[in-house]
Scaffold this motif. Sequence first.
Motif, PDB file in Angstrom:
ATOM      1  N   GLU A  21     -36.722 -16.837  -3.551  1.00  0.00           N
ATOM      2  CA  GLU A  21     -36.632 -16.867  -2.091  1.00  0.00           C
ATOM      3  C   GLU A  21     -35.204 -17.196  -1.692  1.00  0.00           C
ATOM      4  N   VAL A  22     -34.707 -16.514  -0.688  1.00  0.00           N
ATOM      5  CA  VAL A  22     -33.354 -16.760  -0.209  1.00  0.00           C
ATOM      6  C   VAL A  22     -33.329 -18.072   0.574  1.00  0.00           C
ATOM      7  N   LEU A  23     -32.498 -18.996   0.119  1.00  0.00           N
ATOM      8  CA  LEU A  23     -32.320 -20.272   0.822  1.00  0.00           C
ATOM      9  C   LEU A  23     -31.242 -20.157   1.893  1.00  0.00           C
ATOM     10  N   ARG A  31     -20.117  -6.316  10.585  1.00  0.00           N
ATOM     11  CA  ARG A  31     -21.334  -5.631  11.029  1.00  0.00           C
ATOM     12  C   ARG A  31     -22.570  -6.511  10.943  1.00  0.00           C
ATOM     13  N   HIS A  32     -22.611  -7.393   9.933  1.00  0.00           N
ATOM     14  CA  HIS A  32     -23.796  -8.218   9.725  1.00  0.00           C
ATOM     15  C   HIS A  32     -23.472  -9.713   9.769  1.00  0.00           C
ATOM     16  N   ALA A  33     -22.433 -10.055  10.509  1.00  0.00           N
ATOM     17  CA  ALA A  33     -21.971 -11.444  10.524  1.00  0.00           C
ATOM     18  C   ALA A  33     -23.051 -12.424  10.973  1.00  0.00           C
ATOM     19  N   THR A  34     -23.971 -11.981  11.817  1.00  0.00           N
ATOM     20  CA  THR A  34     -25.005 -12.885  12.324  1.00  0.00           C
ATOM     21  C   THR A  34     -26.336 -12.729  11.588  1.00  0.00           C
ATOM     22  N   ALA A  35     -26.392 -11.856  10.608  1.00  0.00           N
ATOM     23  CA  ALA A  35     -27.646 -11.649   9.882  1.00  0.00           C
ATOM     24  C   ALA A  35     -28.020 -12.894   9.082  1.00  0.00           C
ATOM     25  N   ASP A  36     -29.299 -13.178   9.027  1.00  0.00           N
ATOM     26  CA  ASP A  36     -29.790 -14.347   8.305  1.00  0.00           C
ATOM     27  C   ASP A  36     -31.002 -13.941   7.470  1.00  0.00           C
ATOM     28  N   LEU A  37     -30.871 -14.013   6.166  1.00  0.00           N
ATOM     29  CA  LEU A  37     -31.967 -13.641   5.261  1.00  0.00           C
ATOM     30  C   LEU A  37     -32.731 -14.849   4.733  1.00  0.00           C
ATOM     31  N   SER A  38     -32.498 -16.004   5.303  1.00  0.00           N
ATOM     32  CA  SER A  38     -33.182 -17.213   4.841  1.00  0.00           C
ATOM     33  C   SER A  38     -34.696 -17.016   4.900  1.00  0.00           C
ATOM     34  N   GLY A  39     -35.361 -17.351   3.821  1.00  0.00           N
ATOM     35  CA  GLY A  39     -36.805 -17.205   3.744  1.00  0.00           C
ATOM     36  C   GLY A  39     -37.262 -15.876   3.175  1.00  0.00           C
ATOM     37  N   ALA A  40     -36.336 -14.938   3.000  1.00  0.00           N
ATOM     38  CA  ALA A  40     -36.713 -13.634   2.459  1.00  0.00           C
ATOM     39  C   ALA A  40     -37.045 -13.741   0.972  1.00  0.00           C
ATOM     40  N   ARG A  93     -17.801 -11.330   0.115  1.00  0.00           N
ATOM     41  CA  ARG A  93     -18.259 -10.571   1.280  1.00  0.00           C
ATOM     42  C   ARG A  93     -19.718 -10.892   1.596  1.00  0.00           C
ATOM     43  N   LEU A  94     -20.408 -11.499   0.647  1.00  0.00           N
ATOM     44  CA  LEU A  94     -21.794 -11.899   0.856  1.00  0.00           C
ATOM     45  C   LEU A  94     -22.156 -12.955  -0.177  1.00  0.00           C
ATOM     46  N   VAL A  95     -22.847 -13.981   0.278  1.00  0.00           N
ATOM     47  CA  VAL A  95     -23.383 -15.004  -0.610  1.00  0.00           C
ATOM     48  C   VAL A  95     -24.890 -15.058  -0.403  1.00  0.00           C
ATOM     49  N   LEU A  96     -25.634 -14.886  -1.486  1.00  0.00           N
ATOM     50  CA  LEU A  96     -27.087 -15.010  -1.453  1.00  0.00           C
ATOM     51  C   LEU A  96     -27.494 -16.170  -2.351  1.00  0.00           C
ATOM     52  N   GLU A  97     -27.805 -17.294  -1.729  1.00  0.00           N
ATOM     53  CA  GLU A  97     -28.258 -18.461  -2.484  1.00  0.00           C
ATOM     54  C   GLU A  97     -29.777 -18.461  -2.472  1.00  0.00           C
ATOM     55  N   THR A  98     -30.370 -18.456  -3.649  1.00  0.00           N
ATOM     56  CA  THR A  98     -31.827 -18.369  -3.735  1.00  0.00           C
ATOM     57  C   THR A  98     -32.405 -19.593  -4.438  1.00  0.00           C
ATOM     58  N   THR A  99     -33.713 -19.623  -4.530  1.00  0.00           N
ATOM     59  CA  THR A  99     -34.380 -20.704  -5.260  1.00  0.00           C
ATOM     60  C   THR A  99     -34.113 -20.601  -6.755  1.00  0.00           C
ATOM     61  N   GLY A 100     -33.526 -19.503  -7.176  1.00  0.00           N
ATOM     62  CA  GLY A 100     -33.087 -19.353  -8.560  1.00  0.00           C
ATOM     63  C   GLY A 100     -31.578 -19.322  -8.597  1.00  0.00           C
ATOM     64  N   ALA A 101     -31.031 -18.197  -8.967  1.00  0.00           N
ATOM     65  CA  ALA A 101     -29.575 -18.055  -9.065  1.00  0.00           C
ATOM     66  C   ALA A 101     -28.961 -17.767  -7.694  1.00  0.00           C
ATOM     67  N   THR A 102     -27.631 -17.807  -7.663  1.00  0.00           N
ATOM     68  CA  THR A 102     -26.867 -17.418  -6.479  1.00  0.00           C
ATOM     69  C   THR A 102     -26.049 -16.190  -6.834  1.00  0.00           C
ATOM     70  N   ALA A 103     -26.123 -15.169  -5.978  1.00  0.00           N
ATOM     71  CA  ALA A 103     -25.371 -13.928  -6.197  1.00  0.00           C
ATOM     72  C   ALA A 103     -24.285 -13.829  -5.132  1.00  0.00           C
ATOM     73  N   ILE A 104     -23.080 -13.473  -5.570  1.00  0.00           N
ATOM     74  CA  ILE A 104     -21.925 -13.407  -4.665  1.00  0.00           C
ATOM     75  C   ILE A 104     -21.266 -12.051  -4.827  1.00  0.00           C
ATOM     76  N   ALA A 105     -21.147 -11.329  -3.729  1.00  0.00           N
ATOM     77  CA  ALA A 105     -20.492 -10.027  -3.730  1.00  0.00           C
ATOM     78  C   ALA A 105     -19.012 -10.219  -3.420  1.00  0.00           C
ATOM     79  N   LEU A 106     -18.165  -9.866  -4.380  1.00  0.00           N
ATOM     80  CA  LEU A 106     -16.724 -10.050  -4.237  1.00  0.00           C
ATOM     81  C   LEU A 106     -16.036  -8.722  -3.966  1.00  0.00           C
TER      82      LEU A 106
END
Length: 268
Positions: A21-23, A31-40, A93-106
């Motif tokens: 789950e995305v924390l 374009r997506h500066a206000t997007a929030d995927l928390s809980g996805a 350009r994007l940080v996805l912190e999840t209940t598992g690993a964290t993925a970072i798009a550089l």
Amino acid sequence: MPEGDTIYRLARRLGVLTGTEVLRSDFRVARHATADLSGARVLGTVPRGKHLLTRLDLAGEALTLHTHLRMDGEWSVVGAGKMLPRRMMGDARLVLETTGATAIALRMPVVELLPTAAEDTVVGHLGPDLLDDHRDVADLVAAATANLEAQPDRPLVAALLDQRVLTGLGNVWVNELAFLRGHLPLTPVGEVQVEPLVKLAARAMRFAVQPGGPGRVTTGNTRPGQRYYVYGRTGEPCRRCGTKLEFSAEIPNDPEVRHTWWCPSCQR
């Protein structure tokens, strides 16, 4: 630019996010500066040629994160609660912190969030992907062969590089495949036995993505500098016959003409 086998392996690496789950999400693109995927919930990442599709379920809404590395992009995966060094995060350009690993798009040039139902708007133009796990290999080969044979007057390497015809092949693969099949790079497609070439491409790429395997190699020799027959070996002797390899540079702003290497003796 990373080729299809590299993207396939990267999708496998991003598979550690599947089921998490995305924390916290941090989009650093306007374009997506206000997007929030928390809980996805992360459903998985699928490669399509040189594209990555990370599918998510956000409160019942099916979303897809579309990324494309082009020349400089990179996905980095770190353990739970960890982050890259501060000096690297300026490229994020994007940080996805999840209940598992964290993925970072550089340095990721393409970061798009869209409804999963709209994936065709970003990958629908692509030809068959020889690494597609959801289609029979024979069907993929047949579709790619038909697409190539429909352009008999086109130079072989240009047709193979056209992602609308066959997706996932890049400059390394097309140069090596032309050598392995004994064709000069500019040979018209109509003068080539297309199906054996496509079958070889499928077999070689699938070998390259085997878990724990040697990765991309066409010579059978995995030592540094020994993996390829012609790619990147300007002026060096052919590994088969000793003839000096030839090279032609790409023409700026012309996607049909890329850096090309060949052996004038082994390829005719």
